[in-house]
Scaffold this motif. Structure first.
Motif, PDB file in Angstrom:
ATOM      1  N   UNK A 144       0.786  -1.202   0.172  1.00  0.00           N
ATOM      2  CA  UNK A 144       0.028  -0.030  -0.010  1.00  0.00           C
ATOM      3  C   UNK A 144       0.805   1.346   0.128  1.00  0.00           C
ATOM      4  N   UNK A 145       0.591   2.326  -0.535  1.00  0.00           N
ATOM      5  CA  UNK A 145       1.216   3.726  -0.445  1.00  0.00           C
ATOM      6  C   UNK A 145       1.892   3.759   0.910  1.00  0.00           C
ATOM      7  N   UNK A 146       2.948   4.440   0.901  1.00  0.00           N
ATOM      8  CA  UNK A 146       3.741   4.535   2.192  1.00  0.00           C
ATOM      9  C   UNK A 146       4.357   3.581   3.001  1.00  0.00           C
ATOM     10  N   UNK A 147       4.235   2.178   2.443  1.00  0.00           N
ATOM     11  CA  UNK A 147       4.335   1.207   2.970  1.00  0.00           C
ATOM     12  C   UNK A 147       5.672   0.378   2.077  1.00  0.00           C
ATOM     13  N   UNK A 148       6.356  -0.618   2.610  1.00  0.00           N
ATOM     14  CA  UNK A 148       7.288  -1.363   1.924  1.00  0.00           C
ATOM     15  C   UNK A 148       6.863  -2.665   1.615  1.00  0.00           C
ATOM     16  N   UNK A 149       7.358  -3.446   0.495  1.00  0.00           N
ATOM     17  CA  UNK A 149       6.868  -4.805   0.697  1.00  0.00           C
ATOM     18  C   UNK A 149       7.253  -5.738   1.715  1.00  0.00           C
ATOM     19  N   UNK A 150       6.217  -6.560   2.092  1.00  0.00           N
ATOM     20  CA  UNK A 150       6.733  -7.382   3.457  1.00  0.00           C
ATOM     21  C   UNK A 150       6.085  -8.763   3.190  1.00  0.00           C
ATOM     22  N   UNK A 151       6.761  -9.453   3.780  1.00  0.00           N
ATOM     23  CA  UNK A 151       6.278 -10.991   3.859  1.00  0.00           C
ATOM     24  C   UNK A 151       5.960 -11.136   5.301  1.00  0.00           C
TER      25      UNK A 151
END
Length: 175
Positions: free
Chosen positions: A64-71
């Motif tokens: 989502x905007x403002x966040x980073x890719x995450x597992x």
């Protein structure tokens, strides 16, 4: 009883997750569970919970905007949801660089003291190796001796204490 294992978040664990959430005295104490992605959803409602799980899974490829890719992964056994872990693929925000780090994890209060935090952290370190990360930052509050011990047990080396007293930052080499 089955051994605990890390899985991709699963909407079928709704009831178990809601029971876990009720155990927390302060919802802000959840680390590594992706609650930011819930936004205005009411996770007690099955449809909203399913939407949140979809977002958690999608977060790995399309944040989502403002966040980073995450597992995002959940620790489960035959009794249900035990805890969660999140690997942020890079420290792409000031908050992650200063406080949050690459990995966050939490264990439901009724399941603590069983080594589950270690299982989650090891799983997230494995995910980091898969993604080619050379090292990761993991932080915890200074008064959380159990979390600090878990991080040290995984090879964490204390790098500094935050300017705001009470936060410890560790680096763990993945090589």
């Amino acid at each position: 009883m089955t051994a605990p294992r890390l899985i991709v978040p699963d909407a079928s664990l709704h009831a178990s997750w809601v029971e876990s959430f009720a155990e927390w005295p302060d919802p802000q104490d959840h680390h590594g569970d992706g609650l930011l992605l819930a936004g205005d959803l009411d996770l007690r409602v099955r449809a909203d919970f399913s939407e949140w799980v979809r977002r958690l899974i999608e977060d790995e490829v399309r944040p989502r905007p403002g966040l980073v890719t995450a597992t995002n992964r959940w620790l489960v056994d035959a009794s249900g949801y035990l805890g969660s872990g999140q690997l942020r693929h890079h420290l792409g925000t000031d908050y992650l660089r200063d406080r949050g780090g690459h990995i966050g994890y939490s264990v439901r209060p009724s399941a603590r003291g069983n080594g589950y935090a270690h299982v989650i952290l090891q799983g997230m370190l494995h995910e980091g190796r898969i993604r080619g990360l050379g090292r990761v930052m993991v932080s915890c509050l200074a008064d959380n001796a159990a979390s600090a011990a878990t991080i040290r047990r995984a090879g964490g080396v204390l790098c500094d204490e935050d300017d705001q007293p009470g936060l410890l930052r560790f680096w763990i080499s993945l090589n």
